[in-house]
Motif scaffolding. Structure first.
Motif, PDB file in Angstrom:
ATOM      1  N   THR A 160     -71.343 -40.703 -52.201  1.00 46.59           N
ATOM      2  CA  THR A 160     -71.276 -40.578 -50.757  1.00 46.59           C
ATOM      3  C   THR A 160     -72.259 -41.529 -50.088  1.00 46.59           C
ATOM      4  N   LEU A 161     -73.447 -41.635 -50.622  1.00 45.07           N
ATOM      5  CA  LEU A 161     -74.462 -42.540 -50.085  1.00 45.07           C
ATOM      6  C   LEU A 161     -74.017 -43.991 -50.207  1.00 45.07           C
ATOM      7  N   LEU A 162     -73.419 -44.346 -51.339  1.00 46.35           N
ATOM      8  CA  LEU A 162     -72.938 -45.705 -51.545  1.00 46.35           C
ATOM      9  C   LEU A 162     -71.798 -46.036 -50.591  1.00 46.35           C
ATOM     10  N   ILE A 163     -70.864 -45.132 -50.408  1.00 46.67           N
ATOM     11  CA  ILE A 163     -69.745 -45.340 -49.480  1.00 46.67           C
ATOM     12  C   ILE A 163     -70.254 -45.456 -48.045  1.00 46.67           C
ATOM     13  N   ALA A 164     -71.199 -44.626 -47.680  1.00 47.64           N
ATOM     14  CA  ALA A 164     -71.762 -44.674 -46.327  1.00 47.64           C
ATOM     15  C   ALA A 164     -72.493 -45.997 -46.093  1.00 47.64           C
ATOM     16  N   ALA A 165     -73.216 -46.472 -47.088  1.00 52.38           N
ATOM     17  CA  ALA A 165     -73.940 -47.744 -46.956  1.00 52.38           C
ATOM     18  C   ALA A 165     -72.966 -48.904 -46.826  1.00 52.38           C
ATOM     19  N   LEU A 166     -71.927 -48.895 -47.635  1.00 49.80           N
ATOM     20  CA  LEU A 166     -70.932 -49.972 -47.556  1.00 49.80           C
ATOM     21  C   LEU A 166     -70.169 -49.935 -46.236  1.00 49.80           C
ATOM     22  N   ALA A 167     -69.814 -48.765 -45.787  1.00 49.86           N
ATOM     23  CA  ALA A 167     -69.060 -48.632 -44.537  1.00 49.86           C
ATOM     24  C   ALA A 167     -69.878 -49.083 -43.338  1.00 49.86           C
TER      25      ALA A 167
END
Length: 128
Positions: free
Chosen positions: A6-13
């Motif tokens: 979730t943290l990785l997806i949020a950072a990429l988004a």
């Protein structure tokens, strides 16, 4: 693992769309970098050659020299495409040959006009 995902997806988004969120003409990243003077000069030369070729076309030179006109027009199109693809050196090389041909066309047009003027009886002093 789920929290990391979730943290990785949020950072990429949050980083992925930052350049596209600004509407055109409102200070986006591409507008912060000015066009180099060299590129601007090349663009102006291309526009000048296109206008000159149009003038020669309307003057009837395309009918007098169709092969030369066709070749010059093709080189000008090639130069414009190279410029748009950001191959500036190649565009300039092609443009230089177009400029040379256009100068020769202009000289021929002047010579032709002068010879017509010399044939008239009233302007003989010009031909001396």
């Amino acid at each position: 693992m789920s929290a990391l995902r979730t943290l990785l997806i949020a950072a990429l988004a949050s980083q992925a769309g930052c350049f596209y969120m600004v509407t055109e003409g409102k200070g986006g990243v591409a507008e912060r970098f000015p066009i180099a003077a060299y590129q601007q000069q090349l663009s102006e030369r291309l526009q000048h050659c296109e206008a000159t070729l149009d003038r020669h076309t309307h003057a009837g030179n395309a009918k007098r020299y169709p092969a030369l006109y066709q070749q010059t027009q093709s080189q000008l199109i090639e130069s414009r495409r190279l410029y748009q693809a950001e191959f500036y050196q190649q565009a300039e090389v092609t443009l230089e040959s177009v400029e040379t041909v256009l100068k020769l066309m202009h000289q021929e047009q002047q010579r032709s006009a002068l010879s017509q003027l010399c044939q008239q009886q009233t302007h003989r002093e010009i031909c001396l």
